[in-house]
Design a protein around this motif. Sequence first.
Motif, PDB file in Angstrom:
ATOM      1  N   LYS A  83      32.053  39.455  34.001  1.00 15.89           N
ATOM      2  CA  LYS A  83      33.405  39.247  34.500  1.00 15.89           C
ATOM      3  C   LYS A  83      33.458  39.443  36.017  1.00 15.89           C
ATOM      4  O   LYS A  83      34.153  38.707  36.715  1.00 15.89           O
ATOM      5  CB  LYS A  83      34.378  40.189  33.796  1.00 15.89           C
ATOM      6  CG  LYS A  83      35.811  39.818  34.014  1.00 15.89           C
ATOM      7  CD  LYS A  83      36.717  40.591  33.082  1.00 15.89           C
ATOM      8  CE  LYS A  83      38.122  40.064  33.199  1.00 15.89           C
ATOM      9  NZ  LYS A  83      39.033  40.705  32.272  1.00 15.89           N
ATOM     10  N   SER A 116      32.082  36.376  37.626  1.00 17.94           N
ATOM     11  CA  SER A 116      33.044  35.285  37.492  1.00 17.94           C
ATOM     12  C   SER A 116      34.174  35.415  38.504  1.00 17.94           C
ATOM     13  O   SER A 116      34.604  34.426  39.107  1.00 17.94           O
ATOM     14  CB  SER A 116      33.616  35.255  36.080  1.00 17.94           C
ATOM     15  OG  SER A 116      32.599  35.018  35.142  1.00 17.94           O
ATOM     16  N   ILE A 151      36.418  30.288  36.750  1.00 11.38           N
ATOM     17  CA  ILE A 151      37.464  30.192  35.724  1.00 11.38           C
ATOM     18  C   ILE A 151      36.851  30.137  34.336  1.00 11.38           C
ATOM     19  O   ILE A 151      37.319  30.803  33.407  1.00 11.38           O
ATOM     20  CB  ILE A 151      38.361  28.966  35.984  1.00 11.38           C
ATOM     21  CG1 ILE A 151      39.204  29.201  37.230  1.00 11.38           C
ATOM     22  CG2 ILE A 151      39.253  28.670  34.787  1.00 11.38           C
ATOM     23  CD1 ILE A 151      39.973  27.977  37.700  1.00 11.38           C
ATOM     24  N   THR A 152      35.784  29.366  34.188  1.00 14.95           N
ATOM     25  CA  THR A 152      35.102  29.273  32.895  1.00 14.95           C
ATOM     26  C   THR A 152      34.526  30.616  32.488  1.00 14.95           C
ATOM     27  O   THR A 152      34.639  31.024  31.333  1.00 14.95           O
ATOM     28  CB  THR A 152      33.989  28.213  32.951  1.00 14.95           C
ATOM     29  OG1 THR A 152      34.564  26.967  33.351  1.00 14.95           O
ATOM     30  CG2 THR A 152      33.315  28.053  31.618  1.00 14.95           C
ATOM     31  N   ALA A 166      37.330  32.899  31.392  1.00 10.81           N
ATOM     32  CA  ALA A 166      37.903  32.479  30.111  1.00 10.81           C
ATOM     33  C   ALA A 166      36.988  32.774  28.936  1.00 10.81           C
ATOM     34  O   ALA A 166      37.455  33.090  27.835  1.00 10.81           O
ATOM     35  CB  ALA A 166      38.210  30.987  30.140  1.00 10.81           C
ATOM     36  N   LEU A 167      35.675  32.725  29.158  1.00 12.65           N
ATOM     37  CA  LEU A 167      34.723  32.928  28.076  1.00 12.65           C
ATOM     38  C   LEU A 167      34.231  34.371  27.940  1.00 12.65           C
ATOM     39  O   LEU A 167      33.518  34.681  26.987  1.00 12.65           O
ATOM     40  CB  LEU A 167      33.516  31.996  28.240  1.00 12.65           C
ATOM     41  CG  LEU A 167      33.812  30.506  28.158  1.00 12.65           C
ATOM     42  CD1 LEU A 167      32.535  29.703  28.395  1.00 12.65           C
ATOM     43  CD2 LEU A 167      34.454  30.134  26.835  1.00 12.65           C
TER      44      LEU A 167
END
Length: 68
Positions: free
Chosen positions: A3, A6, A58-59, A62-63
Motif C-alpha cells: 500500500k 502504491s 490506483i490499481t 484498489a487491489l
Amino acid sequence: MTKAISIALLVGGIVLLYFGGQAFNSVSSDVSRVFTGSPSNKAIMLIVGGVVATLAGITGIALSRPKR
C-alpha cells in the motif's frame, strides 16, 4: 508495504502529470509544435509516465487487502 508503494506511485504520478502539463505549455514545446506539429518529447514522456504511475498506484491501492 504494498500500500505504501502504491501511494508513492500515485503521488509520483500526479507530480509527473503536473510537470508534464507545465512542459506542454512551455515556450520550447510551442516552438516544437510550430516546426513538427507535436509537443516536445519531454512533455510527452512526462505525461505518459505520469499516467502510467498514477494508474499503477490506483490499481495497487484498489487491489491491496486490508490487514486483519
